[in-house]
Design a protein around this motif. Structure first.
Motif, PDB file in Angstrom:
ATOM      1  N   VAL A 148       0.849  -1.200   0.000  1.00 57.43           N
ATOM      2  CA  VAL A 148       0.000   0.000   0.000  1.00 57.43           C
ATOM      3  C   VAL A 148       0.887   1.253   0.000  1.00 57.43           C
ATOM      4  N   ALA A 149       1.951   1.221   0.814  1.00 57.26           N
ATOM      5  CA  ALA A 149       2.838   2.394   0.903  1.00 57.26           C
ATOM      6  C   ALA A 149       3.439   2.706  -0.472  1.00 57.26           C
ATOM      7  N   ALA A 150       3.769   1.672  -1.238  1.00 57.35           N
ATOM      8  CA  ALA A 150       4.395   1.906  -2.541  1.00 57.35           C
ATOM      9  C   ALA A 150       3.379   2.325  -3.600  1.00 57.35           C
ATOM     10  N   LEU A 151       2.216   1.691  -3.565  1.00 59.77           N
ATOM     11  CA  LEU A 151       1.214   1.932  -4.621  1.00 59.77           C
ATOM     12  C   LEU A 151       0.420   3.217  -4.412  1.00 59.77           C
ATOM     13  N   MET A 152       0.039   3.442  -3.133  1.00 61.65           N
ATOM     14  CA  MET A 152      -0.897   4.539  -2.809  1.00 61.65           C
ATOM     15  C   MET A 152      -0.335   5.311  -1.622  1.00 61.65           C
ATOM     16  N   PRO A 153       0.734   6.095  -1.843  1.00 59.64           N
ATOM     17  CA  PRO A 153       1.447   6.665  -0.698  1.00 59.64           C
ATOM     18  C   PRO A 153       0.640   7.668   0.133  1.00 59.64           C
ATOM     19  N   THR A 154      -0.491   8.153  -0.377  1.00 55.44           N
ATOM     20  CA  THR A 154      -1.261   9.133   0.412  1.00 55.44           C
ATOM     21  C   THR A 154      -2.501   8.495   1.046  1.00 55.44           C
ATOM     22  N   TYR A 155      -2.547   7.150   1.038  1.00 54.40           N
ATOM     23  CA  TYR A 155      -3.712   6.458   1.598  1.00 54.40           C
ATOM     24  C   TYR A 155      -3.320   5.560   2.773  1.00 54.40           C
ATOM     25  N   SER A 156      -4.243   5.389   3.710  1.00 60.25           N
ATOM     26  CA  SER A 156      -4.054   4.455   4.836  1.00 60.25           C
ATOM     27  C   SER A 156      -5.157   3.407   4.777  1.00 60.25           C
ATOM     28  N   THR A 157      -4.885   2.261   5.385  1.00 60.77           N
ATOM     29  CA  THR A 157      -5.863   1.158   5.389  1.00 60.77           C
ATOM     30  C   THR A 157      -6.787   1.301   6.588  1.00 60.77           C
ATOM     31  N   CYS A 158      -8.099   1.145   6.364  1.00 63.11           N
ATOM     32  CA  CYS A 158      -9.009   1.242   7.522  1.00 63.11           C
ATOM     33  C   CYS A 158      -9.792  -0.048   7.760  1.00 63.11           C
ATOM     34  N   VAL A 159      -9.827  -0.973   6.824  1.00 61.99           N
ATOM     35  CA  VAL A 159     -10.558  -2.232   7.016  1.00 61.99           C
ATOM     36  C   VAL A 159      -9.750  -3.340   6.351  1.00 61.99           C
ATOM     37  N   ARG A 160      -9.655  -4.478   7.011  1.00 63.98           N
ATOM     38  CA  ARG A 160      -8.987  -5.644   6.401  1.00 63.98           C
ATOM     39  C   ARG A 160      -9.815  -6.859   6.799  1.00 63.98           C
ATOM     40  N   VAL A 162     -16.202   6.000  12.962  1.00 65.37           N
ATOM     41  CA  VAL A 162     -15.898   4.675  13.532  1.00 65.37           C
ATOM     42  C   VAL A 162     -14.467   4.703  14.053  1.00 65.37           C
ATOM     43  N   GLU A 163     -14.335   4.368  15.328  1.00 64.79           N
ATOM     44  CA  GLU A 163     -12.995   4.447  15.937  1.00 64.79           C
ATOM     45  C   GLU A 163     -12.092   3.303  15.463  1.00 64.79           C
ATOM     46  N   SER A 164     -12.638   2.083  15.383  1.00 66.53           N
ATOM     47  CA  SER A 164     -11.802   0.944  14.992  1.00 66.53           C
ATOM     48  C   SER A 164     -12.630  -0.045  14.173  1.00 66.53           C
ATOM     49  N   GLU A 165     -12.033  -0.550  13.099  1.00 68.89           N
ATOM     50  CA  GLU A 165     -12.778  -1.463  12.213  1.00 68.89           C
ATOM     51  C   GLU A 165     -13.315  -2.688  12.947  1.00 68.89           C
ATOM     52  N   THR A 166     -12.618  -3.154  13.988  1.00 70.99           N
ATOM     53  CA  THR A 166     -13.043  -4.417  14.615  1.00 70.99           C
ATOM     54  C   THR A 166     -14.307  -4.248  15.460  1.00 70.99           C
ATOM     55  N   LEU A 167     -14.712  -3.001  15.708  1.00 71.49           N
ATOM     56  CA  LEU A 167     -15.926  -2.775  16.509  1.00 71.49           C
ATOM     57  C   LEU A 167     -17.185  -2.928  15.659  1.00 71.49           C
ATOM     58  N   LEU A 168     -17.021  -2.824  14.352  1.00 74.11           N
ATOM     59  CA  LEU A 168     -18.199  -2.753  13.481  1.00 74.11           C
ATOM     60  C   LEU A 168     -18.591  -4.140  12.988  1.00 74.11           C
ATOM     61  N   ASP A 169     -19.780  -4.589  13.406  1.00 72.51           N
ATOM     62  CA  ASP A 169     -20.310  -5.871  12.939  1.00 72.51           C
ATOM     63  C   ASP A 169     -21.210  -5.579  11.733  1.00 72.51           C
ATOM     64  N   TYR A 170     -20.747  -5.991  10.559  1.00 70.40           N
ATOM     65  CA  TYR A 170     -21.465  -5.641   9.327  1.00 70.40           C
ATOM     66  C   TYR A 170     -22.735  -6.466   9.126  1.00 70.40           C
ATOM     67  N   SER A 171     -22.951  -7.462   9.984  1.00 74.88           N
ATOM     68  CA  SER A 171     -24.092  -8.345   9.736  1.00 74.88           C
ATOM     69  C   SER A 171     -25.370  -7.847  10.399  1.00 74.88           C
ATOM     70  N   ALA A 172     -25.272  -6.832  11.275  1.00 77.16           N
ATOM     71  CA  ALA A 172     -26.467  -6.381  12.005  1.00 77.16           C
ATOM     72  C   ALA A 172     -26.601  -4.866  11.872  1.00 77.16           C
ATOM     73  N   VAL A 173     -27.836  -4.380  11.805  1.00 76.97           N
ATOM     74  CA  VAL A 173     -28.049  -2.928  11.677  1.00 76.97           C
ATOM     75  C   VAL A 173     -27.946  -2.297  13.060  1.00 76.97           C
ATOM     76  N   MET A 174     -27.089  -1.286  13.169  1.00 80.04           N
ATOM     77  CA  MET A 174     -26.955  -0.585  14.456  1.00 80.04           C
ATOM     78  C   MET A 174     -28.058   0.444  14.610  1.00 80.04           C
ATOM     79  N   ARG A 175     -28.523   0.623  15.811  1.00 76.73           N
ATOM     80  CA  ARG A 175     -29.522   1.656  16.097  1.00 76.73           C
ATOM     81  C   ARG A 175     -29.067   2.461  17.306  1.00 76.73           C
TER      82      ARG A 175
END
Ligand SMILES: O=C(O)CCC(=O)C(=O)O
Length: 304
Positions: A81-93, A237-250
């Motif tokens: 990522v650093a080589a290909l997209m030097p102005t971008y950071s990763t937020c989800v893996r 969103v503070e951290s990707e691991t907090l977000l459960d994509y399978s359920a709708v948050m309310r």
């Protein structure tokens, strides 16, 4: 609001950037054989059996396995990522898995959730093949150019989209399948419509996904209001691991999600002319006009 040309480039190499901005996606070599093997080991160590026909580790609750995936994948992708997209950071893996079965169906074209304010920023998603993939074992499908169709906000809670009336036309006449070799990566603009072919093979198809944001930009999530369909909450969103994509948050939203505003948004369907311009397969001549042509030709030759 920025126009398409005002966005700073995503990729360091102008040739790659050119493909990406023209089609809304680009396929590049990414992982070598050892890295593919390391990714697969990380996946199978975490999840020996997928719990559903379609599964992503983004559906796991926050905890040790999910964090291990995040950290393990980050170590592998960071130098690329650093080589290909030097102005971008990763937020989800995450890993994205499709079980094989003879009667499997496709994943229809869709737009992923918006992770940025798309009027001022461009987010990039990637899908990395960890085995050779084609139309029989779940390769991706894309709608080329769909990143230029407008600024739809894809929200948690599944709001209506500008594409809903045209899903079948997109599936039948517009999308393209993208076969890939193990280790290749398909980078796509967050706005690009994509899906995947059925996995009718005997094997589990494992891929890796990630999302990239410009440096310093926080991950967003838009959430539909339970009562007002045209109102969306905007969360950071503070951290990707907090977000459960399978359920709708309310609301009230849990710790780690900060509501920073609301926005009124109701999707307007695309015009039929725009849909026409996306066709790979020309529209069949409407039946009524075919009948009129046949009558005219028959009269011309004195048969009627
Ligand atoms: O992995 C797949 O089959 C589809 C992935 C996808 O559409 C997504 O990650 O949004």
């Amino acid at each position: 609001m920025q126009t398409e040309d005002d966005f700073p480039p995503v990729f360091a190499a102008p040739g790659i950037e050119g493909h990406f901005t023209r089609d809304g996606y680009v396929v590049l070599p990414f992982f070598n054989e050892e890295e593919v093997a390391a990714c697969k080991k990380l996946y199978f160590d975490t999840m020996p059996e997928p719990p559903a026909d379609f599964f992503t580790t983004g559906f796991l609750p926050d905890g040790e396995p999910r964090r291990k995936v995040k950290e393990g994948l980050e170590r592998l992708i960071a130098p690329h990522v650093a080589a290909l997209m030097p102005t971008y950071s990763t937020c989800v893996r995450h890993f994205i898995v499709k079980r094989g079965r003879p009667d499997a169906g496709p994943l229809h074209l869709h737009q992923d959730f918006n992770f940025v304010d798309q009027s001022i920023q461009r987010a990039v998603h990637v899908w990395i093949a960890l085995a050779d993939v084609d139309e029989r074992n779940g390769c991706l499908t894309v709608l080329p150019g769909s990143h230029k169709l407008g600024l739809h906000i894809s929200a948690m809670g599944l709001n209506a989209t500008p594409y809903d009336p045209y899903c079948q036309v997109f599936e039948d006449d517009c999308k393209v399948a993208v076969p890939m070799k193990a280790g290749e990566a398909l980078f796509f603009d967050e706005r690009t419509l994509h899906g995947s072919c059925p996995n009718t093979s005997l094997d589990v198809r494992v891929a890796m996904g990630a999302v990239f944001l410009p440096h310093g930009v926080k991950q967003r999530l838009y959430v539909t209001d339970a009562v007002e369909p045209g109102l969306l909450d905007i969360l950071e969103v503070e951290s990707e691991t907090l977000l459960d994509y399978s359920a709708v948050m309310r609301p009230p939203y849990p710790e780690g999600f900060q509501k920073i505003g609301t926005v009124e948004y109701t999707a307007k369907p695309l015009s039929p002319e725009v849909v026409q311009s996306l066709r790979r397969v020309p529209a069949a001549v409407p039946a009524a006009s075919l009948r009129a042509t046949r009558r005219f030709v028959a009269r011309l030759f004195g048969r009627q």
